[in-house]
Design an enzyme around this catalytic site. Structure first.
Site, PDB file in Angstrom:
ATOM      1  N   GLN A  97      43.706  41.350  57.413  1.00 45.58           N
ATOM      2  CA  GLN A  97      44.586  40.688  56.356  1.00 45.58           C
ATOM      3  C   GLN A  97      45.486  39.729  56.979  1.00 45.58           C
ATOM      4  O   GLN A  97      46.472  40.024  57.829  1.00 45.58           O
ATOM      5  CB  GLN A  97      45.501  41.940  55.799  1.00 45.58           C
ATOM      6  N   LYS A 135      35.465  52.035  52.550  1.00 46.95           N
ATOM      7  CA  LYS A 135      36.881  52.222  52.841  1.00 46.95           C
ATOM      8  C   LYS A 135      36.667  53.256  54.001  1.00 46.95           C
ATOM      9  O   LYS A 135      36.282  54.485  53.493  1.00 46.95           O
ATOM     10  CB  LYS A 135      37.952  52.529  51.802  1.00 46.95           C
ATOM     11  N   ASP A 165      36.705  47.776  54.617  1.00 44.48           N
ATOM     12  CA  ASP A 165      37.718  47.069  54.047  1.00 44.48           C
ATOM     13  C   ASP A 165      39.093  47.641  55.057  1.00 44.48           C
ATOM     14  O   ASP A 165      38.970  48.388  55.682  1.00 44.48           O
ATOM     15  CB  ASP A 165      38.058  47.957  52.668  1.00 44.48           C
ATOM     16  N   MET A 166      40.013  46.592  54.773  1.00 42.83           N
ATOM     17  CA  MET A 166      40.978  47.041  55.701  1.00 42.83           C
ATOM     18  C   MET A 166      42.159  47.601  54.540  1.00 42.83           C
ATOM     19  O   MET A 166      42.339  47.141  53.614  1.00 42.83           O
ATOM     20  CB  MET A 166      41.906  45.677  56.501  1.00 42.83           C
ATOM     21  N   GLY A 197      45.553  40.363  51.837  1.00 41.13           N
ATOM     22  CA  GLY A 197      45.902  41.600  52.003  1.00 41.13           C
ATOM     23  C   GLY A 197      46.449  42.069  50.504  1.00 41.13           C
ATOM     24  O   GLY A 197      47.340  41.170  50.070  1.00 41.13           O
ATOM     25  N   ALA A 198      46.366  43.246  50.261  1.00 43.04           N
ATOM     26  CA  ALA A 198      46.708  43.795  48.893  1.00 43.04           C
ATOM     27  C   ALA A 198      47.562  44.798  48.708  1.00 43.04           C
ATOM     28  O   ALA A 198      47.972  45.239  47.580  1.00 43.04           O
ATOM     29  CB  ALA A 198      45.154  44.034  48.030  1.00 43.04           C
ATOM     30  N   THR A 253      38.977  35.086  49.377  1.00 42.95           N
ATOM     31  CA  THR A 253      40.300  34.441  48.546  1.00 42.95           C
ATOM     32  C   THR A 253      39.897  33.602  47.327  1.00 42.95           C
ATOM     33  O   THR A 253      38.889  32.974  47.199  1.00 42.95           O
ATOM     34  CB  THR A 253      41.098  33.469  49.306  1.00 42.95           C
ATOM     35  N   HIS A 254      40.868  33.568  46.205  1.00 43.14           N
ATOM     36  CA  HIS A 254      40.394  32.831  45.007  1.00 43.14           C
ATOM     37  C   HIS A 254      41.329  31.676  45.139  1.00 43.14           C
ATOM     38  O   HIS A 254      41.688  30.994  44.020  1.00 43.14           O
ATOM     39  CB  HIS A 254      40.749  33.671  43.650  1.00 43.14           C
ATOM     40  N   ARG A 261      35.813  39.529  57.647  1.00 41.66           N
ATOM     41  CA  ARG A 261      36.383  38.975  56.478  1.00 41.66           C
ATOM     42  C   ARG A 261      37.963  38.755  56.443  1.00 41.66           C
ATOM     43  O   ARG A 261      38.557  39.757  57.012  1.00 41.66           O
ATOM     44  CB  ARG A 261      36.147  40.211  55.450  1.00 41.66           C
ATOM     45  N   ARG A 274      46.219  47.266  42.309  1.00 40.74           N
ATOM     46  CA  ARG A 274      46.510  46.169  43.096  1.00 40.74           C
ATOM     47  C   ARG A 274      46.050  44.829  42.350  1.00 40.74           C
ATOM     48  O   ARG A 274      46.482  43.876  42.899  1.00 40.74           O
ATOM     49  CB  ARG A 274      45.292  46.467  44.265  1.00 40.74           C
TER      50      ARG A 274
HETATM   51  C1  FAD Z   1      36.068  39.886  48.701  1.00 37.14           C
HETATM   52  C2  FAD Z   1      37.192  40.312  48.837  1.00 37.14           C
HETATM   53  C3  FAD Z   1      37.372  41.368  49.535  1.00 37.14           C
HETATM   54  C4  FAD Z   1      38.653  41.856  49.899  1.00 37.14           C
HETATM   55  N1  FAD Z   1      39.040  43.235  50.573  1.00 37.14           N
HETATM   56  C5  FAD Z   1      40.298  43.401  50.892  1.00 37.14           C
HETATM   57  C6  FAD Z   1      40.541  44.217  51.858  1.00 37.14           C
HETATM   58  O1  FAD Z   1      39.516  45.122  52.430  1.00 37.14           O
HETATM   59  N2  FAD Z   1      41.939  44.885  52.041  1.00 37.14           N
HETATM   60  C7  FAD Z   1      42.788  44.001  51.268  1.00 37.14           C
HETATM   61  O2  FAD Z   1      44.136  44.536  51.644  1.00 37.14           O
HETATM   62  N3  FAD Z   1      42.717  43.215  50.437  1.00 37.14           N
HETATM   63  C8  FAD Z   1      41.424  42.657  50.171  1.00 37.14           C
HETATM   64  N4  FAD Z   1      41.151  41.818  49.355  1.00 37.14           N
HETATM   65  C9  FAD Z   1      42.167  41.393  48.447  1.00 37.14           C
HETATM   66  C10 FAD Z   1      42.980  40.141  48.977  1.00 37.14           C
HETATM   67  O3  FAD Z   1      43.757  40.849  49.949  1.00 37.14           O
HETATM   68  C11 FAD Z   1      43.951  39.731  47.962  1.00 37.14           C
HETATM   69  O4  FAD Z   1      44.890  40.784  47.333  1.00 37.14           O
HETATM   70  C12 FAD Z   1      43.221  39.133  46.720  1.00 37.14           C
HETATM   71  O5  FAD Z   1      42.119  38.514  47.007  1.00 37.14           O
HETATM   72  C13 FAD Z   1      44.117  38.195  45.781  1.00 37.14           C
HETATM   73  O6  FAD Z   1      44.484  37.057  46.815  1.00 37.14           O
HETATM   74  P1  FAD Z   1      44.038  35.468  46.695  1.00 37.14           P
HETATM   75  O7  FAD Z   1      43.703  35.297  48.210  1.00 37.14           O
HETATM   76  O8  FAD Z   1      43.051  35.447  45.743  1.00 37.14           O
HETATM   77  O9  FAD Z   1      45.347  34.775  46.457  1.00 37.14           O
HETATM   78  P2  FAD Z   1      46.273  34.682  45.288  1.00 37.14           P
HETATM   79  O10 FAD Z   1      47.294  33.507  45.503  1.00 37.14           O
HETATM   80  O11 FAD Z   1      46.510  36.218  45.031  1.00 37.14           O
HETATM   81  O12 FAD Z   1      45.197  34.284  43.832  1.00 37.14           O
HETATM   82  C14 FAD Z   1      44.953  32.928  43.833  1.00 37.14           C
HETATM   83  C15 FAD Z   1      44.551  32.790  42.263  1.00 37.14           C
HETATM   84  O13 FAD Z   1      43.287  33.570  42.038  1.00 37.14           O
HETATM   85  C16 FAD Z   1      43.616  34.131  40.815  1.00 37.14           C
HETATM   86  N5  FAD Z   1      43.521  35.607  40.899  1.00 37.14           N
HETATM   87  C17 FAD Z   1      43.669  36.176  42.204  1.00 37.14           C
HETATM   88  N6  FAD Z   1      43.944  37.827  41.864  1.00 37.14           N
HETATM   89  C18 FAD Z   1      43.862  37.707  40.592  1.00 37.14           C
HETATM   90  C19 FAD Z   1      43.858  39.003  39.778  1.00 37.14           C
HETATM   91  N7  FAD Z   1      43.996  40.191  40.400  1.00 37.14           N
HETATM   92  N8  FAD Z   1      43.760  38.690  38.423  1.00 37.14           N
HETATM   93  C20 FAD Z   1      43.530  37.295  37.879  1.00 37.14           C
HETATM   94  N9  FAD Z   1      43.484  36.387  38.650  1.00 37.14           N
HETATM   95  C21 FAD Z   1      43.714  36.562  39.927  1.00 37.14           C
HETATM   96  C22 FAD Z   1      44.738  33.525  40.088  1.00 37.14           C
HETATM   97  O14 FAD Z   1      44.143  32.334  39.394  1.00 37.14           O
HETATM   98  C23 FAD Z   1      45.399  33.093  41.182  1.00 37.14           C
HETATM   99  O15 FAD Z   1      46.343  31.891  40.849  1.00 37.14           O
HETATM  100  C24 FAD Z   1      39.791  41.191  49.012  1.00 37.14           C
HETATM  101  C25 FAD Z   1      39.656  40.165  48.387  1.00 37.14           C
HETATM  102  C26 FAD Z   1      38.291  39.460  48.208  1.00 37.14           C
HETATM  103  C27 FAD Z   1      38.130  38.328  47.275  1.00 37.14           C
END
Ligand code: FAD
Length: 311
Positions: free
Chosen positions: A165, A100, A136-137, A190-191, A228-229, A186, A290
């Site tokens: 993001q 960061k 990271d952003m 966005g978090a 993403t998850h 990447r 976050r």
């Molecule tokens: C490798 C990586 C790098 C990242 N880098 C950055 C960055 O540099 N800047 C930034 O702003 N954000 C970053 N993020 C975070 C990202 O922006 C999201 O906030 C985060 O990935 C949750 O969003 P999602 O796409 O998984 O979708 P969501 O809709 O939030 O989640 C989808 C599913 O994943 C599971 N899940 C997601 N989060 C959680 C949790 N916290 N606890 C338990 N289960 C969960 C749940 O089953 C959920 O239904 C990063 C994420 C990843 C995976």
């Protein structure tokens, strides 16, 4: 989670009582242990090794952000230099790092932050095979300085990449401006907590933006880290990749340590490249808040335990 519950959740985790409960109770520690590999680099490397045995690649994040002095920024830089050297000594594990800019001193001085970043990139380049350094952003006020710094570095350091993001309304334009053949980007939702004028609010809008940005970057030859998850976005990206016969050297699926391990392994079984972002270190509270804000169920779990203990 989209923006709707993020504000109340972050407000909740900023309360002194809550932060004390999370940082001092054994229950809090258990939750931290789910999302953070441990207090030091060796804990991060141990997590990378166990993921390696499952066929998963690693990316180390030495936790920390918004440092307020040159000394703190230098210490964070030293930490990353040490991590890179440790990774270089362990060539059997596919591992890189993510930093960061506010941890490297962006709030203190842009010039000093750039010097720290150069030190990190020089170290990463000094191996036989240059290690990738992702940026990271962070929150919206850092997007312009982060992209500016990234663009100033990438001609000299092909081993640098940046996160975009999808929840920001501006990001499609940014992706268009900085994307292109070989550029490493990447894409994450966005978090941070951002106002509606700046960020999309609904899950549908954020998903649509994520899918469009990912597709346009892939179509223009960028190397895309699909971070993403969200199964719908992952499947959408897989369809796009298959339809265009895109090589698996041009993309990776990335997830966070401790989240959706089942999905990580399912993708590995399908033969997809998967990398997990592994945070380690003692400055874990902002990272943890976050992660809690992304999933209200995590917070209700804490709240019910707080109440059960009489607050
Ligand atoms: C490798 C990586 C790098 C990242 N880098 C950055 C960055 O540099 N800047 C930034 O702003 N954000 C970053 N993020 C975070 C990202 O922006 C999201 O906030 C985060 O990935 C949750 O969003 P999602 O796409 O998984 O979708 P969501 O809709 O939030 O989640 C989808 C599913 O994943 C599971 N899940 C997601 N989060 C959680 C949790 N916290 N606890 C338990 N289960 C969960 C749940 O089953 C959920 O239904 C990063 C994420 C990843 C995976």
């Amino acid at each position: 989670m989209t923006g709707l519950l993020r504000g109340p959740t972050l407000w909740f985790t900023e309360r002194t009582l809550v932060s004390r409960f999370i940082t001092e109770s054994s229950l809090g520690r258990r939750v931290v242990d789910r999302f953070v590999a441990g207090d030091d680099l060796e804990a991060g490397m141990a997590a990378a090794r166990s993921l390696h045995t499952l066929g998963i690649r690693a990316m180390l994040d030495h936790l920390g952000e918004n440092v307020e002095s040159a000394a703190q920024a230098a210490a964070a830089t030293d930490g990353y230099v040490q991590a890179l050297k440790r990774i270089q000594e362990t060539p059997d594990i596919d591992c890189n790092i993510s930093v960061k800019l506010t941890q490297l001193g962006l709030d203190v001085s842009t010039e000093m932050c750039a010097e720290n970043m150069e030190r990190v990139l020089q170290t990463a380049k000094s191996a036989d095979r240059a290690l990738l350094v992702m940026i990271d952003m962070e929150a919206r006020q850092y997007v312009d300085p982060t992209l500016h710094m990234y663009l100033g570095l990438r001609d000299r350091y092909p081993n640098v990449g940046v996160c975009l993001q999808a929840y920001l309304r501006r990001t499609r334009d940014d992706a268009h401006r900085i994307g292109g053949p070989g550029v490493i980007i990447r894409v994450a939702k966005g978090a941070y907590l951002e106002p509606p004028g700046v960020a999309f609010r609904t899950r549908r809008e954020v998903r649509r933006s994520f899918a469009a940005i990912t597709a346009s970057l892939l179509a223009r030859g960028s190397v895309v880290h699909v971070a993403t998850h969200d199964p719908a976005l992952i499947q959408g990206a897989q369809r796009f990749i298959r339809n265009r016969s895109i090589s698996n050297r041009r993309y990776e699926f990335q997830m966070l340590y401790g989240i959706r391990r089942d999905l990580q392994q399912a993708l590995v079984r399908e033969g997809e490249p998967v990398r997990v972002y592994i945070p380690y270190g003692t400055h874990w509270y902002p990272y943890l808040t976050r992660r809690l804000a992304e999933r209200p169920a995590n917070v209700w779990f804490f709240l019910s335990n707080l109440l059960a203990r009489g607050g």
